[in-house]
Scaffold this motif. Structure first.
Motif, PDB file in Angstrom:
ATOM      1  N   LEU A 180       0.824  -1.208   0.000  1.00  0.00           N
ATOM      2  CA  LEU A 180       0.000   0.000   0.000  1.00  0.00           C
ATOM      3  C   LEU A 180       0.859   1.260   0.000  1.00  0.00           C
ATOM      4  CD1 LEU A 180      -2.828  -0.977   2.522  1.00  0.00           C
ATOM      5  CD2 LEU A 180      -3.070  -0.634   0.053  1.00  0.00           C
ATOM      6  N   SER A 181       1.971   1.246   0.717  1.00  0.00           N
ATOM      7  CA  SER A 181       2.822   2.426   0.787  1.00  0.00           C
ATOM      8  C   SER A 181       3.436   2.742  -0.569  1.00  0.00           C
ATOM      9  CB  SER A 181       3.916   2.223   1.835  1.00  0.00           C
ATOM     10  OG  SER A 181       3.356   2.115   3.121  1.00  0.00           O
ATOM     11  N   LYS A 182       3.805   1.710  -1.318  1.00  0.00           N
ATOM     12  CA  LYS A 182       4.323   1.906  -2.670  1.00  0.00           C
ATOM     13  C   LYS A 182       3.272   2.585  -3.542  1.00  0.00           C
ATOM     14  CE  LYS A 182       7.014   0.783  -6.342  1.00  0.00           C
ATOM     15  NZ  LYS A 182       8.398   1.256  -6.587  1.00  0.00           N
ATOM     16  N   ARG A 212      -1.591  -0.400 -11.385  1.00  0.00           N
ATOM     17  CA  ARG A 212      -0.829   0.411 -10.427  1.00  0.00           C
ATOM     18  C   ARG A 212      -0.250  -0.432  -9.297  1.00  0.00           C
ATOM     19  NH1 ARG A 212      -2.432   5.949 -10.558  1.00  0.00           N
ATOM     20  NH2 ARG A 212      -1.182   6.299  -8.679  1.00  0.00           N
ATOM     21  N   ILE A 213      -0.764  -1.635  -9.100  1.00  0.00           N
ATOM     22  CA  ILE A 213      -0.221  -2.503  -8.060  1.00  0.00           C
ATOM     23  C   ILE A 213       1.145  -3.018  -8.506  1.00  0.00           C
ATOM     24  CG2 ILE A 213      -0.490  -4.686  -6.808  1.00  0.00           C
ATOM     25  CD1 ILE A 213      -3.473  -4.295  -6.877  1.00  0.00           C
ATOM     26  N   GLY A 252      -2.715 -16.129  -8.370  1.00  0.00           N
ATOM     27  CA  GLY A 252      -4.137 -15.828  -8.195  1.00  0.00           C
ATOM     28  C   GLY A 252      -4.457 -15.433  -6.765  1.00  0.00           C
ATOM     29  N   ALA A 253      -3.889 -16.168  -5.804  1.00  0.00           N
ATOM     30  CA  ALA A 253      -4.116 -15.839  -4.393  1.00  0.00           C
ATOM     31  C   ALA A 253      -3.479 -14.490  -4.051  1.00  0.00           C
ATOM     32  CB  ALA A 253      -3.549 -16.944  -3.504  1.00  0.00           C
ATOM     33  N   ALA A 257      -5.242 -10.999  -2.525  1.00  0.00           N
ATOM     34  CA  ALA A 257      -4.754 -10.349  -1.305  1.00  0.00           C
ATOM     35  C   ALA A 257      -4.309  -8.915  -1.588  1.00  0.00           C
ATOM     36  CB  ALA A 257      -3.595 -11.158  -0.715  1.00  0.00           C
ATOM     37  N   ALA A 258      -3.605  -8.718  -2.694  1.00  0.00           N
ATOM     38  CA  ALA A 258      -3.101  -7.389  -3.027  1.00  0.00           C
ATOM     39  C   ALA A 258      -4.239  -6.407  -3.256  1.00  0.00           C
ATOM     40  CB  ALA A 258      -2.202  -7.467  -4.263  1.00  0.00           C
TER      41      ALA A 258
END
Length: 399
Positions: A180-182, A212-213, A252-253, A257-258
């Motif tokens: 999240l910080s990235k 964006r992730i 996929g998992a 989560a991301a």
């Protein structure tokens, strides 16, 4: 007693290379400036004391942009774009050569400034770091009903320290984890400061494009788009079992989560490098036979740079490799393992030359690179005893 909240910061320098150049040439502030030229694009001082800068419209070659100022980015120019293509979008942009020695010096400065405040720092490259702020005094403080007042003030203090040490600005994202910080360090660039907690994810993170992730590359992004998923929010709504079916169990998992902002990775304060390498892309294609006089000093310099990198980081390497990109864009790599590890430039050049003898050298070259792998510390190995060969050794001899 309230639970201790985890605060992880991602600090990203703003347009780092370009910003360093603007310190050197302050008259260019506010102008579109592109970094990616060669020595021939060095500014020239005229008789009247004024400096003459190269312009993108005059560029001829196949170089690519290393970075660009924000005014240049507003014109559609971005890192990795070919300079000729960029010239069509921003012909009047100033073109400056790359000066990595200067950028490394400023990188050391900003990291040293941060280290005066925080000790748990993960180095992620020349212009970005992760910082664990959780246990720094003041991070958990609240004020006037603001539960994040302490960590927000701490992040502002970090930003001020970086600017004081370098004259440059940075953007910081602070959240409970690295993922999240990235994301957040990029939300309010330049000179941004974003503090985000899990309750903010639906409003601040889910509307963003899935690409964006960090970890969703072009191929995965394109596949998600084909599946009707464009935003992080849409990805979060997707069933985990379905994502596993589409992308495999691990990825996929992770996607599921991301998208929900989950990431338990710690801040890693030290990581041994797996390899060190240097490479260069030629402004024109060079032939191994016809251009050997031009190629030989370039090859020698790459070996010297790798040796200097090994010395600076205090490593030895035992496996040397070369990388070639031909004029048809085909890439070939070769490597050899030496009898003993070394960081001697002469020895590296000798063995890299042997690697070259094992690859086809009948086409023009666009790129040449040298890499050292199988790294170790000096106290873990005995320095190579092989004396090496003179630098005058022809690059592509006996062909």
């Amino acid at each position: 007693m309230p639970a201790v909240r985890r605060f992880i910061a991602h600090l990203d320098m703003d347009a780092f290379y370009a910003s360093v150049e603007l310190l050197r040439y302050p008259q260019l502030k506010g102008q579109p400036v592109v970094i990616g030229g060669g020595r021939r694009h060095q500014p020239v001082e005229r008789d009247d004391g004024q400096q003459h800068f190269a312009r993108l419209r005059d560029y001829v070659g196949r170089g690519v942009i290393t970075t660009a100022t924000y005014p240049a980015r507003a014109l559609g120019v971005h890192s990795g774009m070919g300079l000729m293509k960029a010239a069509a979008l921003a012909p009047d942009a100033v073109l400056l050569p790359v000066d990595f020695d200067q950028y490394r010096a400023y990188s050391r400065r900003f990291k040293a400034a941060v280290a005066q405040i925080a000790t748990l720092i993960e180095d992620r490259g020349i212009d970005e770091i992760y910082i664990d702020l959780t246990d720094i005094p003041g991070a958990q403080q609240t004020a006037d009903g603001d539960e994040l007042a302490g960590v927000r003030a701490l992040a502002a203090r970090l930003k001020a320290a970086v600017t004081e040490a370098t004259g440059l600005t940075c953007s910081i994202g602070v959240t409970p984890n690295k993922l999240l910080s990235k994301l957040c360090s990029d939300l309010d660039k330049p000179d941004g400061l974003t503090v985000l907690m899990p309750d903010d994810i639906p409003s601040r993170i889910w509307p963003l494009p899935a690409s964006r992730i960090n970890g969703i590359g072009p191929k995965a992004s394109a596949k998600l788009a084909r599946l009707g998923i464009d935003t992080i929010g849409q990805l979060a709504q997707a069933d985990q079992a379905w994502l596993i079916e589409q992308f495999g169990s691990n990825y996929g998992a992770w996607l599921h989560a991301a998208a929900h902002g989950r990431d338990e990775r710690p801040v890693v304060t030290w990581r041994a490098p797996k390899s060190l390498s240097r490479e260069t892309t030629f402004e024109r294609d060079l032939h191994p036979r016809d251009d050997r006089e031009a190629l030989s000093p370039i090859f020698t310099r790459l070996c010297e740079q790798v040796a200097q990198d090994l010395l600076r980081k205090d490593y030895l390497g035992r496996t040397v490799g070369v990388k070639l990109r031909y004029d048809d864009f085909k890439i070939v790599t070769r490597s050899m393992t030496m009898p003993a590890p070394t960081r001697d430039a002469t020895v590296i050049r000798q063995w890299a030359g042997r690697c070259l003898k094992t690859v086809p050298l009948d086409r023009r070259l666009r790129l040449l690179g040298v890499k050292m792998e199988s790294l170790c510390k000096p106290d873990e190995a005995v320095l190579a005893q092989e004396p090496g060969v003179p630098y005058s050794l022809p690059l592509f001899e006996d062909l």
